[in-house]
Write a protein that holds these residues in place. Structure first.
Motif, PDB file in Angstrom:
ATOM      1  N   LEU A  26       0.832  -1.206   0.000  1.00  0.00           N
ATOM      2  CA  LEU A  26       0.000   0.000   0.000  1.00  0.00           C
ATOM      3  C   LEU A  26       0.868   1.259   0.000  1.00  0.00           C
ATOM      4  O   LEU A  26       0.591   2.222  -0.721  1.00  0.00           O
ATOM      5  CB  LEU A  26      -0.933   0.004   1.213  1.00  0.00           C
ATOM      6  N   VAL A  27       1.922   1.247   0.808  1.00  0.00           N
ATOM      7  CA  VAL A  27       2.824   2.395   0.852  1.00  0.00           C
ATOM      8  C   VAL A  27       3.544   2.548  -0.486  1.00  0.00           C
ATOM      9  O   VAL A  27       3.697   3.666  -1.007  1.00  0.00           O
ATOM     10  CB  VAL A  27       3.824   2.259   2.009  1.00  0.00           C
ATOM     11  N   GLU A  28       3.985   1.444  -1.070  1.00  0.00           N
ATOM     12  CA  GLU A  28       4.648   1.502  -2.378  1.00  0.00           C
ATOM     13  C   GLU A  28       3.735   2.120  -3.439  1.00  0.00           C
ATOM     14  O   GLU A  28       4.214   2.776  -4.370  1.00  0.00           O
ATOM     15  CB  GLU A  28       5.074   0.104  -2.815  1.00  0.00           C
ATOM     16  N   GLU A  29       2.420   1.912  -3.281  1.00  0.00           N
ATOM     17  CA  GLU A  29       1.463   2.453  -4.241  1.00  0.00           C
ATOM     18  C   GLU A  29       1.034   3.877  -3.897  1.00  0.00           C
ATOM     19  O   GLU A  29       0.170   4.442  -4.548  1.00  0.00           O
ATOM     20  CB  GLU A  29       0.237   1.543  -4.323  1.00  0.00           C
ATOM     21  N   GLY A  30       1.616   4.461  -2.823  1.00  0.00           N
ATOM     22  CA  GLY A  30       1.392   5.869  -2.537  1.00  0.00           C
ATOM     23  C   GLY A  30       0.556   6.193  -1.321  1.00  0.00           C
ATOM     24  O   GLY A  30       0.383   7.363  -0.979  1.00  0.00           O
ATOM     25  N   ALA A  31       0.012   5.196  -0.634  1.00  0.00           N
ATOM     26  CA  ALA A  31      -0.855   5.449   0.517  1.00  0.00           C
ATOM     27  C   ALA A  31      -0.039   5.729   1.776  1.00  0.00           C
ATOM     28  O   ALA A  31       1.127   5.333   1.894  1.00  0.00           O
ATOM     29  CB  ALA A  31      -1.771   4.254   0.770  1.00  0.00           C
ATOM     30  N   HIS A  32      -0.663   6.428   2.726  1.00  0.00           N
ATOM     31  CA  HIS A  32      -0.153   6.480   4.099  1.00  0.00           C
ATOM     32  C   HIS A  32      -0.910   5.415   4.876  1.00  0.00           C
ATOM     33  O   HIS A  32      -2.148   5.353   4.831  1.00  0.00           O
ATOM     34  CB  HIS A  32      -0.379   7.844   4.748  1.00  0.00           C
ATOM     35  N   VAL A  33      -0.177   4.584   5.615  1.00  0.00           N
ATOM     36  CA  VAL A  33      -0.784   3.424   6.262  1.00  0.00           C
ATOM     37  C   VAL A  33      -0.565   3.466   7.773  1.00  0.00           C
ATOM     38  O   VAL A  33       0.551   3.682   8.249  1.00  0.00           O
ATOM     39  CB  VAL A  33      -0.211   2.110   5.697  1.00  0.00           C
ATOM     40  N   PHE A  34      -1.647   3.246   8.505  1.00  0.00           N
ATOM     41  CA  PHE A  34      -1.596   2.999   9.945  1.00  0.00           C
ATOM     42  C   PHE A  34      -1.598   1.490  10.140  1.00  0.00           C
ATOM     43  O   PHE A  34      -2.424   0.785   9.531  1.00  0.00           O
ATOM     44  CB  PHE A  34      -2.795   3.618  10.659  1.00  0.00           C
ATOM     45  N   ILE A  35      -0.697   0.989  10.956  1.00  0.00           N
ATOM     46  CA  ILE A  35      -0.666  -0.440  11.252  1.00  0.00           C
ATOM     47  C   ILE A  35      -0.764  -0.654  12.754  1.00  0.00           C
ATOM     48  O   ILE A  35      -0.326   0.180  13.541  1.00  0.00           O
ATOM     49  CB  ILE A  35       0.594  -1.136  10.702  1.00  0.00           C
ATOM     50  N   THR A  36      -1.354  -1.769  13.136  1.00  0.00           N
ATOM     51  CA  THR A  36      -1.433  -2.132  14.546  1.00  0.00           C
ATOM     52  C   THR A  36      -0.728  -3.460  14.772  1.00  0.00           C
ATOM     53  O   THR A  36      -0.551  -4.260  13.857  1.00  0.00           O
ATOM     54  CB  THR A  36      -2.886  -2.276  15.031  1.00  0.00           C
ATOM     55  N   GLY A  37      -0.352  -3.682  16.012  1.00  0.00           N
ATOM     56  CA  GLY A  37       0.233  -4.943  16.431  1.00  0.00           C
ATOM     57  C   GLY A  37       0.225  -4.994  17.941  1.00  0.00           C
ATOM     58  O   GLY A  37       0.271  -3.959  18.607  1.00  0.00           O
ATOM     59  N   ARG A  38       0.189  -6.184  18.497  1.00  0.00           N
ATOM     60  CA  ARG A  38       0.124  -6.318  19.946  1.00  0.00           C
ATOM     61  C   ARG A  38       1.478  -6.111  20.620  1.00  0.00           C
ATOM     62  O   ARG A  38       1.552  -5.653  21.747  1.00  0.00           O
ATOM     63  CB  ARG A  38      -0.428  -7.704  20.323  1.00  0.00           C
ATOM     64  N   ARG A  39       2.572  -6.450  19.909  1.00  0.00           N
ATOM     65  CA  ARG A  39       3.910  -6.398  20.507  1.00  0.00           C
ATOM     66  C   ARG A  39       4.668  -5.193  19.952  1.00  0.00           C
ATOM     67  O   ARG A  39       4.898  -5.098  18.750  1.00  0.00           O
ATOM     68  CB  ARG A  39       4.647  -7.703  20.228  1.00  0.00           C
ATOM     69  N   GLN A  40       5.053  -4.299  20.850  1.00  0.00           N
ATOM     70  CA  GLN A  40       5.667  -3.042  20.432  1.00  0.00           C
ATOM     71  C   GLN A  40       6.945  -3.268  19.639  1.00  0.00           C
ATOM     72  O   GLN A  40       7.194  -2.577  18.642  1.00  0.00           O
ATOM     73  CB  GLN A  40       5.960  -2.179  21.663  1.00  0.00           C
ATOM     74  N   ALA A  41       7.774  -4.216  20.052  1.00  0.00           N
ATOM     75  CA  ALA A  41       9.042  -4.446  19.355  1.00  0.00           C
ATOM     76  C   ALA A  41       8.803  -4.880  17.914  1.00  0.00           C
ATOM     77  O   ALA A  41       9.490  -4.419  16.989  1.00  0.00           O
ATOM     78  CB  ALA A  41       9.875  -5.490  20.098  1.00  0.00           C
ATOM     79  N   HIS A  42       7.833  -5.765  17.705  1.00  0.00           N
ATOM     80  CA  HIS A  42       7.522  -6.218  16.345  1.00  0.00           C
ATOM     81  C   HIS A  42       6.941  -5.073  15.523  1.00  0.00           C
ATOM     82  O   HIS A  42       7.221  -4.945  14.321  1.00  0.00           O
ATOM     83  CB  HIS A  42       6.540  -7.381  16.400  1.00  0.00           C
ATOM     84  N   LEU A  43       6.125  -4.248  16.162  1.00  0.00           N
ATOM     85  CA  LEU A  43       5.527  -3.107  15.476  1.00  0.00           C
ATOM     86  C   LEU A  43       6.608  -2.115  15.057  1.00  0.00           C
ATOM     87  O   LEU A  43       6.605  -1.610  13.923  1.00  0.00           O
ATOM     88  CB  LEU A  43       4.504  -2.439  16.389  1.00  0.00           C
ATOM     89  N   ASP A  44       7.543  -1.850  15.947  1.00  0.00           N
ATOM     90  CA  ASP A  44       8.639  -0.931  15.633  1.00  0.00           C
ATOM     91  C   ASP A  44       9.463  -1.453  14.454  1.00  0.00           C
ATOM     92  O   ASP A  44       9.875  -0.682  13.576  1.00  0.00           O
ATOM     93  CB  ASP A  44       9.546  -0.743  16.848  1.00  0.00           C
ATOM     94  N   GLU A  45       9.709  -2.757  14.434  1.00  0.00           N
ATOM     95  CA  GLU A  45      10.477  -3.339  13.336  1.00  0.00           C
ATOM     96  C   GLU A  45       9.707  -3.243  12.020  1.00  0.00           C
ATOM     97  O   GLU A  45      10.299  -2.979  10.965  1.00  0.00           O
ATOM     98  CB  GLU A  45      10.812  -4.804  13.658  1.00  0.00           C
ATOM     99  N   ALA A  46       8.393  -3.435  12.065  1.00  0.00           N
ATOM    100  CA  ALA A  46       7.576  -3.318  10.857  1.00  0.00           C
ATOM    101  C   ALA A  46       7.617  -1.900  10.311  1.00  0.00           C
ATOM    102  O   ALA A  46       7.747  -1.691   9.102  1.00  0.00           O
ATOM    103  CB  ALA A  46       6.137  -3.731  11.159  1.00  0.00           C
ATOM    104  N   VAL A  47       7.523  -0.918  11.206  1.00  0.00           N
ATOM    105  CA  VAL A  47       7.604   0.481  10.783  1.00  0.00           C
ATOM    106  C   VAL A  47       8.952   0.751  10.135  1.00  0.00           C
ATOM    107  O   VAL A  47       9.049   1.431   9.096  1.00  0.00           O
ATOM    108  CB  VAL A  47       7.360   1.422  11.977  1.00  0.00           C
ATOM    109  N   ARG A  48      10.020   0.190  10.707  1.00  0.00           N
ATOM    110  CA  ARG A  48      11.356   0.368  10.139  1.00  0.00           C
ATOM    111  C   ARG A  48      11.445  -0.244   8.744  1.00  0.00           C
ATOM    112  O   ARG A  48      11.999   0.363   7.813  1.00  0.00           O
ATOM    113  CB  ARG A  48      12.400  -0.267  11.050  1.00  0.00           C
ATOM    114  N   LEU A  49      10.870  -1.434   8.579  1.00  0.00           N
ATOM    115  CA  LEU A  49      10.921  -2.119   7.288  1.00  0.00           C
ATOM    116  C   LEU A  49      10.133  -1.362   6.221  1.00  0.00           C
ATOM    117  O   LEU A  49      10.567  -1.285   5.063  1.00  0.00           O
ATOM    118  CB  LEU A  49      10.375  -3.545   7.426  1.00  0.00           C
ATOM    119  N   ILE A  50       8.984  -0.835   6.590  1.00  0.00           N
ATOM    120  CA  ILE A  50       8.171  -0.098   5.620  1.00  0.00           C
ATOM    121  C   ILE A  50       8.855   1.211   5.254  1.00  0.00           C
ATOM    122  O   ILE A  50       8.874   1.618   4.095  1.00  0.00           O
ATOM    123  CB  ILE A  50       6.753   0.137   6.176  1.00  0.00           C
TER     124      ILE A  50
END
Length: 249
Positions: A26-50
């Motif tokens: 979705l981000v590659e196609e131009g959107a701004h994306v909100f993501i959720t996750g239960r574990r903060q460390a995994h969420l932080d890593e996902a944000v870094r990857l995106i």
């Protein structure tokens, strides 16, 4: 110009697997994306990857306070939503006769109640003509042993898509469901399970799929983005199987 330029999306359970793959696309196609996750460390890593155009909000969709906080953040930062992928879910296995009420409550609190509350809470922020995608599963169409709780929760999700498509048609909001087949995600990597045993499980599952392999998260994500975007502008109330022929052949 990218086809989702200026669009605002929410992907629950976006810190791993299919959710993460979809958020990235979705981000590659131009959107701004909100993501959720239960574990903060995994969420932080996902944000870094995106990398960019992404906001991570920690929380459990089975918790109403977490959902309230999520939608406050979206309202404050962007003020609207154009796409919602209600992807977050959990799994459980137990044969009839060994099902515990705690398992039942947790599966239905997250998969059914959590999906309902996610979409219902999003409605005030959804633009007319928005798109909602619900994460169903081929499990709802199969009779796999020990999977009745999970399968029943996903059958409820499929039913939601039909009814909500009717409820929201006056606003031209489309609601669809996606049903992946077995997908090679980190969910297979259970703590304490030897790698050889995991490989055997994957091979056994792949042998039942006409295309002869498990799906990749990116393959499911491409179908999800199709259903979320205007590429599927005349599609609502439907269920898309992305399963290598598992349920159809």
């Amino acid at each position: 110009m990218k086809k989702l330029e200026g669009k605002i999306a929410l992907v629950t359970g976006g810190s791993s697997g299919i959710g993460l793959a979809t958020a990235r696309l979705l981000v590659e196609e131009g959107a701004h994306v909100f993501i959720t996750g239960r574990r903060q460390a995994h969420l932080d890593e996902a944000v870094r990857l995106i990398g960019s155009n992404v906001t991570g909000v920690q929380g459990d969709i089975g918790n109403l306070e977490d959902l309230d906080r999520l939608f406050r953040v979206i309202a404050e930062e962007k003020g609207r939503l154009d796409m919602v992928f209600a992807n977050a879910a959990i799994q459980a296995s137990a044969p009839l006769g060994a099902i515990e009420i705690e398992q039942y409550n947790r599966i239905f609190d997250v998969n059914v109640r959590g999906t309902l509350l996610t979409v219902q809470s999003a409605l005030p922020l959804l633009s007319d003509g928005a798109s909602i995608l619900l994460m169903a599963s081929v499990a709802a169409s199969k009779g796999n042993p020990s999977r009745s709780l999970y399968a029943a929760s996903k059958a409820a999700i499929r039913s939601f898509a039909r009814s909500w498509a009717n409820d929201l048609k006056s606003r031209a909001i489309r609601v669809n469901a996606i049903s992946p087949g077995p997908t090679d995600t980190a969910a297979f990597n259970s703590p304490g399970v030897p790698a050889e045993q995991t490989a055997q499980i994957k091979n056994r599952m792949a042998s039942n799929i006409p295309l002869g392999r498990l799906a990749r998260s990116e393959e499911i994500a491409k179908a999800a983005v199709f259903l979320l975007s205007d590429d599927s502008s005349f599609t609502t109330g439907s269920e898309m199987y992305v399963d290598g022929g598992f349920t159809q052949i």
